[in-house]
Enzyme design. Structure first.
Site, PDB file in Angstrom:
ATOM      1  CB  SER A 267      29.679  44.378  44.478  1.00  8.70           C
ATOM      2  OG  SER A 267      29.220  45.403  43.606  1.00  8.70           O
ATOM      3  CG  ASP A 268      30.653  45.909  39.279  1.00  9.86           C
ATOM      4  OD1 ASP A 268      31.635  46.147  40.000  1.00  9.86           O
ATOM      5  OD2 ASP A 268      30.168  46.755  38.498  1.00  9.86           O
ATOM      6  CB  CYS A 269      35.540  44.121  40.126  1.00  8.40           C
ATOM      7  SG  CYS A 269      35.392  45.753  39.397  1.00  8.40           S
TER       8      CYS A 269
ATOM      9  CD  GLU B  84      30.914  40.519  35.228  1.00 11.39           C
ATOM     10  OE1 GLU B  84      31.140  39.478  34.573  1.00 11.39           O
ATOM     11  OE2 GLU B  84      29.781  41.030  35.311  1.00 11.39           O
TER      12      GLU B  84
END
EC number: 5.4.99.8
Length: 703
Positions: A434-436, A439
């Site tokens: 999710s956070d990759c 970003e």
């Protein structure tokens, strides 16, 4: 001219260290990564050794230096080591299967293990900054012996003394018991069962493995196969010696069933629950009378899942633990087959060489993650257009790292949507996070303002947004790889002893805030997108979640970095990006918390013990990475005390080396609260980012 036998080779993010018998001229990347010169003294073309005196000078120097250590495929390579329990799994797997590592690699592994030995007591810990324990000491001791270091070597003697003075290897945690058993240096009867039949449970049961956190799932998948088969290496003379060396009593006289729950106090972090102990007792009874037909069916089923994981990740696998256990499974099933050698070839992807020797990383690298942060830091500097080649290369890596399609047969193999997501490392690895993804989206959108870059299309970015929308949990937050699939009470079954929060994928402030930022940025670029109403609702739910987990003191607990400084940076950035007023009590409280932790020298420094204890613990010294996070947070929130911010900026300028690099300080990453991990690029990224934001916000000066 600086020369080296080792050089880093890259190919679409893949990183491998290659050895040459003859020394060759070292590249800027090699000098930087291997510390072939004293820190701060290497001067790539275009750099100088005059110290920066102003923020603008510091920004320019930092950008110049870091752009020179970019790899040829566009990413920034770095050390993602730190955990000490990974490398022994590789060494043991190679020994059991008879796969020979190159002598040059073995030498560097031995050098690393000696360099990371505790000089006081001779032991090793869970990670490079941890106290010595039985897990770390036993596995490093065994690794050194398997690599040919004799038992009478002074460092080995010192390690053995520590081990035996602290109860010997019978007190090793369960993962260590597993590795020793595969080596034939521990009896399988001394392990609590790893029931392979669990894999046949239907998904609608809350305890089904498909509901577990993917890292937990993918580790216990091959472990259950090995346990079911009792796969064990040959009883060589060396293994017989180890049986004599690592225990406090004769091997044949050990009551192995009594060792199942024997975990040293030096190691115990997350104790077994009473429920787990009862279940283990029942499973031990079942183990004596299990159905052969059912076990054989489960063995076939799990190997099919192991094969799937190997093929989907091109034999990289999700992480270093299941990488080596999967390799062991393939050897057990097929011998030295083509699949086995594909596994062996990918061992190189995890082996990282640094100034201290060769280690096994916690992933096949952090390529996309570090590159995405670097792009955002560079874009905020205001001088990205002065470094067109660097930015084009970074954009290229971002482009080739996006996952182009979903994994096949997702439902059967418990996988989530992948198309449009970004992974942590490489597209070959391919597990969506999710956070990759967030970003990656933020970076792709930021690069669209540079006229000399071929932008990633909004349609492709929208594919990433689609993945984020599917990943939002019922509580409004986002977990790491997948939705939270199981109930929180599954944590009562956590058998690891050394990690916490491993059983399900929890919602995190970091993942949630990153997703909010990505969707907030996307709606500015595509205000008429067909899913804009869903995006707006998703952001609102995410904001509510972030506020709900804020602590009374205004902080957020970080789960992937150290610790409250990291979590609070994400919390503030997420709220600000969503449009939350800067006068919001949540933002004001968070800023007050950060300001209260500033040190006398103007910096911030937080110890990894914050993650372990879940209470803020000051580091002995200020750290450039913690300082960067704190400053980014305060400036994002337009914190009114400019003097507080300026003191932090002065600290960063003072800490910068004359060549534009920054010092490598204490370990800065974490997983599962108790194990720390290195992010060596953070020291370059976050000070530069904070300096850039300061210049844009307050000075507005051209550089």
């Amino acid at each position: 001219m600086t020369t080296t036998n080792w050089s880093l080779k890259v190919d679409r993010g893949r990183q491998t260290w290659e050895y040459s018998q003859e020394k060759k001229e070292a590249t800027d990347v090699d000098i930087h990564l291997l510390r072939l010169k004293e820190p701060g003294t290497h001067c790539p073309e275009g750099c100088d050794l005059n110290r920066a005196k102003t923020p603008q000078q510091a920004i320019k120097k930092a950008f110049q230096y870091f752009s020179k250590v970019q790899t040829e495929d566009g990413h920034w390579a770095g050390d993602y080591g730190g955990p000490m329990f990974l490398l022994p799994g590789l060494v043991i797997t190679c020994y059991v299967t008879g796969y020979q590592l190159p002598e040059s690699t073995q030498r560097e592994i031995i050098r690393y293990l000696f360099n990371r030995q505790n000089p006081v007591d001779g032991g090793w810990g869970l990670h490079i900054e941890a106290h010595s324990d039985i897990f770390g000491t036993t596995l490093q001791y065994v690794s050194l012996r398997l690599l040919g270091v004799p038992a009478d070597h002074p460092s080995v003697v010192k390690a053995r003394t520590f081990l035996l003075q602290n109860g010997g290897a019978t007190g090793i945690p369960s993962w260590g018991k597993f590795w020793l058993a595969t080596l034939n240096a521990y009896d399988w009867n001394g392990l609590n069962p790893i029931p392979i039949e669990f894999w046949l449970l239907p998904y609608n049961l809350p305890i089904a493995p498909g509901r577990w956190w993917c890292h937990c799932r993918m580790v216990y998948l091959p472990m259950s196969y090995i346990y079911a088969k009792k796969t064990t290496g040959p009883l060589t003379d060396l293994v017989k010696d180890l049986r004599r060396e690592i225990y406090c009593q004769e091997y044949e006289k050990i009551n192995w069933s009594e060792q199942r729950n024997n975990i040293s106090k030096l190691d115990m972090y997350y104790e077994h629950t009473s429920l787990l102990n009862v279940i283990n007792g029942s499973l031990n009874a079942y183990e004596k009378v299990h159905s052969k037909w059912l076990r054989d069916k489960a063995i076939d089923y799990t190997f099919d899942h192991i094969r799937y994981e190997d093929e989907q990740t091109k034999y990289i696998d999700i992480g270093p633990v299941n990488k080596t256990v999967n390799m062991l499974c393939v050897w057990d099933r097929e011998g030295k087959s083509p699949a086995f050698y594909k596994h062996a070839d990918r061992l190189k992807d995890y082996l990282w060489l640094s100034f201290d020797g060769m280690k096994m990383q916690g992933y096949n690298g952090s390529q996309l993650w570090d590159t995405a942060f670097t792009i955002q830091a560079f874009m905020e500097s205001g001088i990205a257009n002065q470094f067109q080649d660097c930015m084009k290369l970074a954009g290229h890596y971002l482009d080739i790292s996006q996952v182009p399609e979903d994994a096949r047969d997702m439902k059967h193999y418990h996988r989530h949507y992948s198309k449009g997501a970004w992974p942590f490392s490489t597209v070959d690895h391919g597990w969506p996070i999710s956070d990759c993804t967030a970003e990656g989206i933020k970076s792709a959108l930021a690069l669209r303002s540079l006229p000399f870059i071929e932008p990633i299309s909004l349609d492709r970015i929208a594919d990433g947004i689609n993945v984020l929308l599917t990943l939002q949990n019922g509580d409004g937050g986002w977990a790491s790889y997948e939705n939270t699939r199981g109930p929180k009470w599954l944590e009562k079954f956590n058998p690891s002893e050394v990690f916490q929060n491993i059983m399900i994928d929890y919602s995190y402030v970091e993942c949630s805030a990153a997703c909010i930022q990505a969707m907030s940025a996307f709606r500015k670029h595509a205000p008429n997108h067909p899913r804009i109403k869903e995006i707006n609702r998703s952001i609102a739910r995410g904001v509510k979640f972030i506020k709900s987990i804020q602590r009374q003191d205004g902080s957020w607990l970080g789960s992937w970095g150290i610790c409250f400084t990291y979590g609070t940076w994400f919390g503030i950035e997420g709220l600000v990006a969503s449009g939350e007023p800067l006068t919001s009590p949540s933002i004001v409280k968070a800023c007050k918390f950060l300001a209260s932790k500033q040190r006398a020298d103007g910096g911030w420094g937080e110890s990894f013990k914050s993650n372990v204890t879940k209470e803020y613990v000051q580091h002995e010294t200020s750290q450039v990475v913690n300082t960067g996070w704190a400053l980014l947070s305060l400036m994002s929130a337009k914190y009114p005390d400019r003097e507080c911010i300026e003191r932090g900026i002065k600290f960063l300028i003072q800490r910068q080396y004359p060549n534009g690099d920054f010092p490598q300080e204490s370990i800065i990453g974490v997983f599962n609260f108790n194990c720390m991990i290195s992010y060596s690029n953070y020291k370059n990224i976050f000070p530069l980012w904070a300096l850039s934001r300061y210049n844009q916000l307050y000075l507005k000066s051209k550089i």
